[in-house]
Scaffold this active site. Structure first.
Site, PDB file in Angstrom:
ATOM      1  CG  LEU A  80       8.487   2.723   4.442  1.00 55.59           C
ATOM      2  CD1 LEU A  80       8.181   1.496   3.580  1.00 55.59           C
ATOM      3  CD2 LEU A  80       7.203   3.439   4.801  1.00 55.59           C
ATOM      4  CE  LYS A 108       3.321   3.349   3.105  1.00 54.05           C
ATOM      5  NZ  LYS A 108       3.454   3.407   4.555  1.00 54.05           N
ATOM      6  CE1 TYR A 147       1.215  -0.207   4.353  1.00 51.87           C
ATOM      7  CE2 TYR A 147       0.198   1.950   4.292  1.00 51.87           C
ATOM      8  CZ  TYR A 147       1.021   1.031   4.904  1.00 51.87           C
ATOM      9  OH  TYR A 147       1.654   1.368   6.067  1.00 51.87           O
ATOM     10  NE  ARG A 154      -6.263 -18.962   5.013  1.00 52.09           N
ATOM     11  CZ  ARG A 154      -5.252 -19.704   5.465  1.00 52.09           C
ATOM     12  NH1 ARG A 154      -5.151 -20.965   5.112  1.00 52.09           N
ATOM     13  NH2 ARG A 154      -4.355 -19.164   6.275  1.00 52.09           N
ATOM     14  NE  ARG A 165       6.896   4.274   0.322  1.00 53.31           N
ATOM     15  CZ  ARG A 165       6.756   5.187   1.279  1.00 53.31           C
ATOM     16  NH1 ARG A 165       7.802   5.567   2.004  1.00 53.31           N
ATOM     17  NH2 ARG A 165       5.583   5.718   1.525  1.00 53.31           N
ATOM     18  CG  HIS A 207       0.037 -20.801   2.828  1.00 53.68           C
ATOM     19  ND1 HIS A 207      -1.107 -21.449   3.263  1.00 53.68           N
ATOM     20  CD2 HIS A 207       0.535 -20.171   3.910  1.00 53.68           C
ATOM     21  CE1 HIS A 207      -1.284 -21.221   4.545  1.00 53.68           C
ATOM     22  NE2 HIS A 207      -0.302 -20.445   4.972  1.00 53.68           N
ATOM     23  CD  GLU A 230      10.389   2.151   9.952  1.00 56.88           C
ATOM     24  OE1 GLU A 230      10.266   3.121   9.194  1.00 56.88           O
ATOM     25  OE2 GLU A 230      10.228   0.972   9.589  1.00 56.88           O
TER      26      GLU A 230
END
Ligand code: PMP
Length: 279
Positions: free
Chosen positions: A203, A147, A33, A100, A52, A102, A179
Site C-alpha cells: 500500500l 486499500k 476504505y 448475492r 488514494r 458475483h 510491508e
C-alpha cells in the site's frame, strides 16, 4: 455527540448505524476504505487520503459515491458533530446492496460509510522504547496497492503478532520485505533508508511518502528497493510508518536485536520531524 457514523449521507450515533446483510461489503468484501486521523482536532492529509480512496475505487470499477469535495464536507460535518479531542475517521465505500451474485449489480448504488471515533494515541513510553515485530509469509493477493476491505490476511498476521506478544507482523514475499500488516516498513543500512518500492505488493502509505520527503530534506539517502529478510535482520535500524503508528522504531524482530535494540538516530530524528510537521 460522542462516536458517530454517517451512512449514505445520514449522520447518527455509531451504535445505531446499520447496513443491509446483502451489502456487498459484508457478502464479498467488495469495497475500499481509508483511515484519516486528526492532529489538534484538524484532519491530516485529507487530499492524499481522498486521492488514494479514488484510486482504490477506480481500480475496482467502484463509484466514489460523493465527490471528493463532498467527502471533505462530510468529514468536516462529522468532526463538528462528534467534537472529540482527537478523532480516527474511517471512510468506506462498498458496491452497495444487491441479491448475492458475483457480477456487479445494475444499477450500481454504492454504500458509503464514515465513522468518527476517539483516537487514543500510542503510549509515549512505547514510542520511546520501540516495539517488537515478527516475520511472516505475505499471503495477500496481487493488488495490495488497493486499500480494499478484504483484510483477512492482515487480520491473521496481526493476530499472530498479538499472540506472540509483539506489535506488528512484517510480511515477506519470496524472502523480500513487503510491508507490515498495518504499516509500511523502513530499514536503515549503511546510513541509507531502504523501503519497498511502490507497486502492487504494498500500500502506498500517505505517511511513507511524507516520511521519505522528510528524510530527503535531512539529506538522508533513500532507496526504494527490495529488502531481503537477512538485510532487515542485519539492519542498524528498522521503523514502521503509518497513520496511526506515525514513525515507530522496531527494536527486535523475531526476538533478534536490531542494532543495539534501542530506537536508532534516524528513526528518532524522523519522529521529531514528524511531530513538527503535524504539530
Ligand atoms: N500498509 C498497510 C497494509 C496499512 O494498513 C497501512 C495503514 N493504512 C499502511 C501501510 C500505512 O498507510 P498510511 O501511512 O497511509 O496510513
Amino acid at each position: 455527540m460522542p462516536d458517530i457514523a454517517c451512512v449514505n449521507g445520514r449522520f447518527g450515533p455509531l451504535a445505531d448505524a446499520v447496513v443491509s446483510v446483502e451489502d456487498r461489503g459484508f457478502q464479498f468484501g467488495d469495497g475500499v476504505y481509508e483511515v484519516i486521523r486528526t492532529y489538534r482536532g484538524r484532519p491530516f492529509a485529507v487530499d492524499e487520503h481522498l486521492a488514494r480512496l479514488e484510486r482504490s475505487a477506480q481500480a475496482l470499477q467502484l463509484s466514489l459515491g460523493p465527490s471528493k469535495a463532498q467527502w471533505g464536507t462530510l468529514i468536516e460535518e462529522g468532526l463538528r458533530l462528534s467534537d472529540l479531542p482527537e478523532t480516527k475517521i474511517y471512510l468506506q465505500i462498498t458496491r452497495g446492496q444487491a441479491p448475492r451474485d458475483h457480477p456487479f449489480p445494475v444499477p450500481l448504488l454504492p454504500t458509503t460509510v464514515l465513522t468518527f471515533r476517539e483516537l487514543h494515541p500510542l503510549d509515549v513510553l512505547v514510542r520511546q522504547t520501540g516495539v517488537q515485530a515478527i516475520l511472516l509469509e505475505d499471503i495477500r493477493w496481487g493488488r495490495c496497492d488497493i486499500k480494499s476491505v478484504n483484510l483477512l490476511p492482515n487480520v491473521l498476521a496481526r493476530q499472530r503478532a498479538k499472540e506472540a506478544g509483539v506489535f506488528e507482523a512484517i510480511l515477506l514475499r519470496d524472502g523480500v520485505v513487503t510491508e507490515g500488516s498495518v504499516s509500511n516498513v523502513m530499514v536503515v543500512r549503511n546510513g541509507t533508508i531502504q523501503t519497498a518500492p511502490e507497486g502492487p505488493r504494498i500500500l502506498s502509505g500517505v505517511t511513507r511518502a511524507k516520511v521519505l520527503e522528510l528524510a530527503k530534506k535531512e539529506g538522508i539517502p533513500v532507496a526504494e528497493t527490495m529488502v531481503r529478510r537477512e538485510d532487515l535482520l542485519g539492519a542498524s535500524e528498522v521503523f514502521l510508518t503509518g497513520t496511526t503508528v506515525e514513525v515507530l522504531p522496531v527494536v527486535r524482530v523475531d526476538g533478534q536485536a536490531i542494532g543495539s535494540a534501542v530506537p536508532g538516530p534516524i528513526a528518532q530524528l524522523l519522529s521529531r520531524r514528524w511531530e513538527a510537521l503535524v504539530g
